[in-house]
Motif scaffolding. Sequence first.
Motif, PDB file in Angstrom:
ATOM      1  N   THR A  93     -32.868  49.312 -72.617  1.00 16.77           N
ATOM      2  CA  THR A  93     -32.414  50.247 -71.588  1.00 16.77           C
ATOM      3  C   THR A  93     -32.370  51.666 -72.139  1.00 16.77           C
ATOM      4  N   VAL A  94     -31.810  51.793 -73.356  1.00 15.49           N
ATOM      5  CA  VAL A  94     -31.735  53.123 -73.961  1.00 15.49           C
ATOM      6  C   VAL A  94     -33.130  53.704 -74.148  1.00 15.49           C
ATOM      7  N   ALA A  95     -34.044  52.890 -74.694  1.00 19.74           N
ATOM      8  CA  ALA A  95     -35.394  53.390 -74.943  1.00 19.74           C
ATOM      9  C   ALA A  95     -36.072  53.771 -73.627  1.00 19.74           C
ATOM     10  N   ALA A  96     -35.882  52.955 -72.590  1.00 22.69           N
ATOM     11  CA  ALA A  96     -36.489  53.274 -71.293  1.00 22.69           C
ATOM     12  C   ALA A  96     -35.883  54.553 -70.729  1.00 22.69           C
ATOM     13  N   ALA A  97     -34.566  54.701 -70.889  1.00 19.84           N
ATOM     14  CA  ALA A  97     -33.911  55.911 -70.381  1.00 19.84           C
ATOM     15  C   ALA A  97     -34.413  57.146 -71.122  1.00 19.84           C
ATOM     16  N   LEU A  98     -34.907  56.955 -72.340  1.00 19.73           N
ATOM     17  CA  LEU A  98     -35.470  58.079 -73.083  1.00 19.73           C
ATOM     18  C   LEU A  98     -36.926  58.308 -72.702  1.00 19.73           C
ATOM     19  N   GLY A  99     -37.415  57.562 -71.723  1.00 22.92           N
ATOM     20  CA  GLY A  99     -38.757  57.801 -71.216  1.00 22.92           C
ATOM     21  C   GLY A  99     -39.827  56.896 -71.804  1.00 22.92           C
ATOM     22  N   THR A 145     -32.512  49.237 -64.158  1.00 18.96           N
ATOM     23  CA  THR A 145     -32.646  48.001 -64.928  1.00 18.96           C
ATOM     24  C   THR A 145     -31.795  46.878 -64.344  1.00 18.96           C
ATOM     25  N   PRO A 176     -37.617  52.598 -64.883  1.00 21.22           N
ATOM     26  CA  PRO A 176     -36.588  53.289 -65.671  1.00 21.22           C
ATOM     27  C   PRO A 176     -37.161  54.422 -66.521  1.00 21.22           C
ATOM     28  N   ALA A 177     -38.337  54.190 -67.083  1.00 19.93           N
ATOM     29  CA  ALA A 177     -38.876  55.167 -68.027  1.00 19.93           C
ATOM     30  C   ALA A 177     -39.237  56.491 -67.351  1.00 19.93           C
ATOM     31  N   ILE A 204     -33.039  59.570 -66.532  1.00 19.25           N
ATOM     32  CA  ILE A 204     -31.588  59.449 -66.464  1.00 19.25           C
ATOM     33  C   ILE A 204     -31.103  58.908 -67.800  1.00 19.25           C
ATOM     34  N   ILE A 218     -28.541  57.530 -70.722  1.00 17.16           N
ATOM     35  CA  ILE A 218     -27.407  56.609 -70.679  1.00 17.16           C
ATOM     36  C   ILE A 218     -26.791  56.452 -72.070  1.00 17.16           C
ATOM     37  N   PHE A 228     -23.978  53.993 -74.132  1.00 18.08           N
ATOM     38  CA  PHE A 228     -23.172  52.788 -74.054  1.00 18.08           C
ATOM     39  C   PHE A 228     -21.983  52.891 -75.006  1.00 18.08           C
ATOM     40  N   PHE A 236     -31.540  52.973 -83.115  1.00 18.22           N
ATOM     41  CA  PHE A 236     -32.486  51.938 -83.510  1.00 18.22           C
ATOM     42  C   PHE A 236     -32.393  51.731 -85.021  1.00 18.22           C
ATOM     43  N   PHE A 295     -37.575  60.034 -81.490  1.00 13.43           N
ATOM     44  CA  PHE A 295     -37.851  59.056 -80.447  1.00 13.43           C
ATOM     45  C   PHE A 295     -37.384  59.609 -79.096  1.00 13.43           C
ATOM     46  N   SER A 337     -34.100  64.119 -74.829  1.00 12.59           N
ATOM     47  CA  SER A 337     -35.081  63.606 -73.867  1.00 12.59           C
ATOM     48  C   SER A 337     -35.031  64.412 -72.570  1.00 12.59           C
TER      49      SER A 337
END
Lengths: 581, 216
Positions: A477-483, B52, B75-76, B80, B82, B84, B90, B101, B152
């Motif tokens: 989710t984090v990686a996807a949110a980063l594009g 997601t 999502p990509a 937006i 996020i 947690f 990573f 990244f 990002s």
Amino acid sequence: MRPLARRIASLRVTRASRLSTPSALGLVPALTLLAMLGPVCAGLAWTVLPAFGYLPAAQFSALSLDPLRTLLDWPGLSAATRLSVTTGLLATALSLGIVVLILAGWYGTGAFRLLERLLSPLLSVPHAATAFGFAFLIAPSGWLSRLASPLTGWDRPPDLLIVQDPWGLTLTAGLVAKEVPFLLLMALAALGQTDARRRMRVAQALGYGRISGWLKTVFPAVYAQIRLPVYVVLAYSMSVVDVAMILGPSTPAPLSVQIVHWMGDPDLTRRLTAAAAALLQGALVLAALVLWRGSEAAVARLGIVWIERGSRGHALDPVLRPAGLGLGLLAAFAVLAGLAGLAVWSFAGFWAFPDALPQTFDMRSWSRHLPGILSASVTTALIAGFATALALILVLGCLESEYRSGRSLNRRGLWLIYLPLLVPQTAFLPGLQTLLLSLGADRAIWAVVLAHLVFVLPYVFLSLGDPWRAWDRRNGTVAAALGTSPWGVLWRVRLPMLLRPILTTAAVAFAVSVGQYLPTLLVGGGRVPTLTTEAVALASGGDRRAIGVYGVAQTLAVLGPFILALALPALVYRNRRGLHG
Amino acid sequence: MAEALILHDIRITRGGAPLLRIDHSIAPGAVLTVMGPSGVGKSTLLSYVAGTLAPEFEASGMVCLGSTDITALPPARRRIGILFQDDLLFPHLSVGANLAFGLRAGGSVAFRRDRIAMALADIELEGYGDRDPATLSGGQKARVALMRMLLSEPRALLLDEAFSGLDVSLRRQIRTLVFDRARKMALPVLMVTHDPEDAAAAGGAVEHLTAVGQGL
């Protein structure tokens, strides 16, 4: 919510998720299923037809019961059948019993960790190498009788038929030593999913002994999880060929070995007999599985009675705990000492009987067999490399497609994964060979790779599934949110984070392929020599030095990848503490 | 430039049973705090906004950034960000690579390197680029995670119990940092929390989710 609005809403959700799931990935599970079950089904079909006399490739085209009649007239049939059944049931019951005693008596102790560390690496050692080592250990001229000779006064090997005894006891013992590590690891994985510790705490607080508490509270949950692996052990032990050729009796041989003899007979009518016998083998395994399933219910009922009596079972611990530890150590010792025996023989010069060690060590056996070892190693590595790569790609594709679609594997899917391991090899591989023969594709190395894939895929699924699913989805989710696109998440985040389990799985896959005997022999038409087929072929000759050389080479061929799988992540991620769990 | 995050009449159900509904517009730089007992679907709401949502849920309504409907975007492509409760840096990448990244693609190698160095300086972690994220303290990890997200260039920010994993003093510090940055960049923030102090510090509207009954 109004139904229409709900429908529109769900449509939108489907559409959105489909955007991120390319259809090629969706095909991978179907392709994997085909690779795993296609050869099994085709092989079974081509076993059934020749069993009833239909084999057009050899000019047999009339359906008849003659093959079955020939089989029934074979004088060795009852002994061969009995051997198959008793070996299978006994080996399975003993392996399961030892694993249960080890876990019940010692789980969570230092002794258990020692046993686990001793037994886990043995899982990957090819069955043939283990069996040879075991034979070297217990044969009349083996290490044990040499070590015992000062006490017994033997100055030549005692005249005892230990290896290849007519009851198949040595065969059973050899199988047990190899299946205990397998079931132990499966049970350990299952224990992780049961709250064993809390159950035991409750049982002990209520005054139960260690073993009876474990059997009454933890075992039912664990057994429910390892039921399929136990069935695999049963099917395997009943139909194993390579171990039976080395440790089993030869007159008559167990049914599975006799099938292979018939398959190799120049007289083509023998193939029909082999097909009929393969059918019988399949039926025997099925019957044994049904019998085992029935016994499970009976044991469960007896267990309930035992539980309701409320006996705390304190008398069990002082007897069964040492027994479990002793048997576990014995299994580990049998394999380890056997492998050491192989190594010693491979370097042995002159070695007279009661001497515990050879008088001289030299490299003669190694240099004599080196050309053969090298060419067999290349073939072995080629087949194992391709099978491993294909299996990894397919399984990673399946897991990724499962992740993106959000549908996880259900119980039926698990059965499908285990199916190639439950159908006895001797029941469908002869048919597969017949089929390939009529297609003119026998002896082809790619056919051998595909046959190995059938057996490699289940282990890759079992080995990679848990770590793959345990990965924290929020990373994605984090990686996807980063594009990052879904493929980017896979390549740049998930695969690198899971490098260690992926490499371990690759090593497991490689080891499974290296150890395959029957698929290589039958599908390769005997013309694709690997380390394992060459080693087993030496069994009848009794050249111990040659067997030692090939056994050691086999063992190195599986240990090498495991060492790489441990070393590589440690090296690549030497500055990444977060990945050294 | 900055746009509001609009949650337009969102209803989420699970197997046909209503779970939650919300209808709210979050202005640039403003914070909407969503509170409620655990299991009420707070994180589910965030996963819907992030794109997601797990397949066992059904949802209706629209998520918009200004006048752009992003409900159907993967999502990509939503942009937006996020955060947690865990930093989720990573583990296979260095601190600098984690930031890289996040940094939007484009620019020369030298430009990107400078940008990362500046970002590190910005969160008082100068020279930490080659470090293993596992060797950082909790507060340092939280700052890197925030910076990775900001690099990002998101257009809205989701906080999923983002401060619950930190101890009290650190919590206040990181919370202030996050809200300051969001305000400075005029990002609409949707925060899910069970801590009233978070809500008070955010200073914006508070929506209390309660278990939605069968009557809806």
